[in-house]
Scaffold this motif. Sequence first.
Motif, short mmCIF file in Angstrom:
data_model
loop_
_atom_site.label_atom_id
_atom_site.label_comp_id
_atom_site.label_asym_id
_atom_site.label_seq_id
_atom_site.Cartn_x
_atom_site.Cartn_y
_atom_site.Cartn_z
N SER A 212 5.22 -17.46 14.59
CA SER A 212 4.79 -15.96 15.61
C SER A 212 5.84 -15.30 14.31
O SER A 212 5.41 -13.85 13.83
CB SER A 212 5.53 -16.08 16.94
N SER A 213 6.68 -15.88 13.82
CA SER A 213 7.24 -14.94 13.19
C SER A 213 6.29 -14.87 11.59
O SER A 213 6.50 -13.64 11.05
CB SER A 213 8.62 -15.65 12.60
N GLU A 214 5.89 -15.60 11.23
CA GLU A 214 5.17 -15.89 9.92
C GLU A 214 3.21 -14.19 10.76
O GLU A 214 3.68 -13.60 9.11
CB GLU A 214 4.16 -17.17 9.62
N ALA A 215 2.88 -14.55 11.54
CA ALA A 215 2.21 -13.27 12.05
C ALA A 215 2.92 -12.08 11.50
O ALA A 215 2.38 -10.79 11.17
CB ALA A 215 1.97 -14.39 13.42
N LYS A 216 4.19 -12.02 12.69
CA LYS A 216 4.61 -10.59 12.58
C LYS A 216 4.80 -9.72 11.19
O LYS A 216 5.20 -9.22 10.52
CB LYS A 216 5.54 -10.75 13.53
N ARG A 217 5.60 -11.22 9.78
CA ARG A 217 5.83 -10.74 8.45
C ARG A 217 4.32 -10.46 7.90
O ARG A 217 4.57 -9.33 7.15
CB ARG A 217 6.10 -12.25 8.36
N LEU A 218 3.29 -10.56 8.18
CA LEU A 218 2.41 -10.29 7.02
C LEU A 218 1.74 -9.17 8.38
O LEU A 218 1.32 -8.36 6.93
CB LEU A 218 1.06 -11.62 7.92
N ARG A 219 1.80 -8.58 9.50
CA ARG A 219 1.58 -7.77 9.69
C ARG A 219 1.72 -6.10 9.45
O ARG A 219 1.69 -5.56 8.53
CB ARG A 219 1.43 -7.35 11.55
N ASN A 220 3.37 -6.80 9.09
CA ASN A 220 4.99 -5.76 8.78
C ASN A 220 4.38 -5.50 7.64
O ASN A 220 4.10 -4.27 6.61
CB ASN A 220 6.22 -6.05 8.80
N LYS A 221 3.83 -6.47 6.84
CA LYS A 221 3.53 -6.61 5.47
C LYS A 221 2.16 -5.31 5.35
O LYS A 221 2.34 -4.40 4.40
CB LYS A 221 3.87 -7.18 5.11
N TYR A 222 1.29 -5.85 6.01
CA TYR A 222 0.33 -5.01 5.41
C TYR A 222 0.23 -3.34 6.51
O TYR A 222 -0.38 -2.54 5.23
CB TYR A 222 -1.24 -5.59 6.58
N GLN A 223 0.67 -2.75 7.19
CA GLN A 223 1.30 -1.48 7.73
C GLN A 223 2.06 -0.90 6.75
O GLN A 223 1.96 0.17 6.87
CB GLN A 223 1.43 -2.13 8.92
N HIS A 224 3.14 -1.56 5.99
CA HIS A 224 3.96 -1.49 5.16
C HIS A 224 3.10 -0.82 3.79
O HIS A 224 3.32 0.12 3.44
CB HIS A 224 4.82 -2.24 4.83
N LYS A 225 2.41 -1.93 3.52
CA LYS A 225 1.59 -1.93 2.21
C LYS A 225 0.74 -0.15 2.73
O LYS A 225 0.66 0.52 1.39
CB LYS A 225 0.96 -2.58 1.72
N SER A 226 0.23 -0.38 3.59
CA SER A 226 -1.04 0.69 3.73
C SER A 226 -0.40 2.84 4.23
O SER A 226 -0.91 2.88 3.05
CB SER A 226 -1.78 0.49 5.26
N THR A 227 0.76 2.16 4.20
CA THR A 227 1.87 3.55 4.49
C THR A 227 1.70 4.31 2.82
O THR A 227 2.72 4.89 3.28
CB THR A 227 2.90 3.25 5.43
N ARG A 228 2.50 2.34 2.38
CA ARG A 228 2.99 3.10 0.74
C ARG A 228 1.67 3.83 -0.24
O ARG A 228 2.22 4.93 -0.63
CB ARG A 228 3.64 2.32 0.50
N THR A 229 0.39 3.62 0.57
CA THR A 229 -0.84 3.70 -0.57
C THR A 229 -1.09 5.11 -0.23
O THR A 229 -1.44 5.93 -0.58
CB THR A 229 -1.84 2.63 -0.67
N ALA A 230 -1.02 5.47 1.22
CA ALA A 230 -1.15 6.14 1.84
C ALA A 230 -0.12 7.73 1.73
O ALA A 230 -0.83 9.11 1.43
CB ALA A 230 -0.64 7.00 3.41
N VAL A 231 1.19 7.62 1.75
CA VAL A 231 2.33 8.57 0.74
C VAL A 231 1.67 8.84 -0.38
O VAL A 231 1.30 9.46 -0.79
CB VAL A 231 3.48 7.85 1.23
N ARG A 232 1.28 7.45 -0.95
CA ARG A 232 1.16 8.04 -2.74
C ARG A 232 -0.49 8.93 -2.66
O ARG A 232 -0.37 9.96 -3.82
CB ARG A 232 0.55 6.87 -3.21
N LYS A 233 -1.34 8.58 -1.84
CA LYS A 233 -2.92 9.45 -1.71
C LYS A 233 -2.20 10.58 -1.32
O LYS A 233 -3.11 12.18 -2.19
CB LYS A 233 -3.36 8.78 -0.99
N LEU A 234 -1.44 11.00 -0.43
CA LEU A 234 -0.84 12.41 -0.08
C LEU A 234 -0.52 13.30 -1.52
O LEU A 234 -0.74 14.65 -1.28
CB LEU A 234 -0.01 12.29 0.95
N ARG A 235 0.57 12.29 -1.62
CA ARG A 235 1.08 13.08 -2.77
C ARG A 235 0.42 13.78 -4.59
O ARG A 235 0.88 14.45 -5.14
CB ARG A 235 1.98 11.91 -3.61
#
Length: 85
Positions: A13-36
């Motif tokens: 479960s920790s590995e699944a959560k880590r991968l989900r967090n990593k995906y969401q964090h990276k998606s958000t960073r990409t969205a922030v760059r796109k907005l800028r």
Amino acid sequence: MANHKSALKRIRSSEAKRLRNKYQHKSTRTAVRKLRAMADQKEAGEFFKTVSSMLDKLARKNVIHKNKAANIKSALAKHVNSLAA
């Protein structure tokens, strides 16, 4: 290696959560760059709402600190408002 059934489940479960967090964090960073990178004020204003909720969700899930989310949102709001001028 884990010796208990519950420890093995925790590892999975920790590995699944880590991968989900990593995906969401990276998606958000990409969205922030796109907005800028946006130049259209109206389009950026609409997209800001989406990015803002993504940041809030990351902060709520403790992927990033709540103050970091607030700082990023503040900087993005300033950017969006500067496009109006």
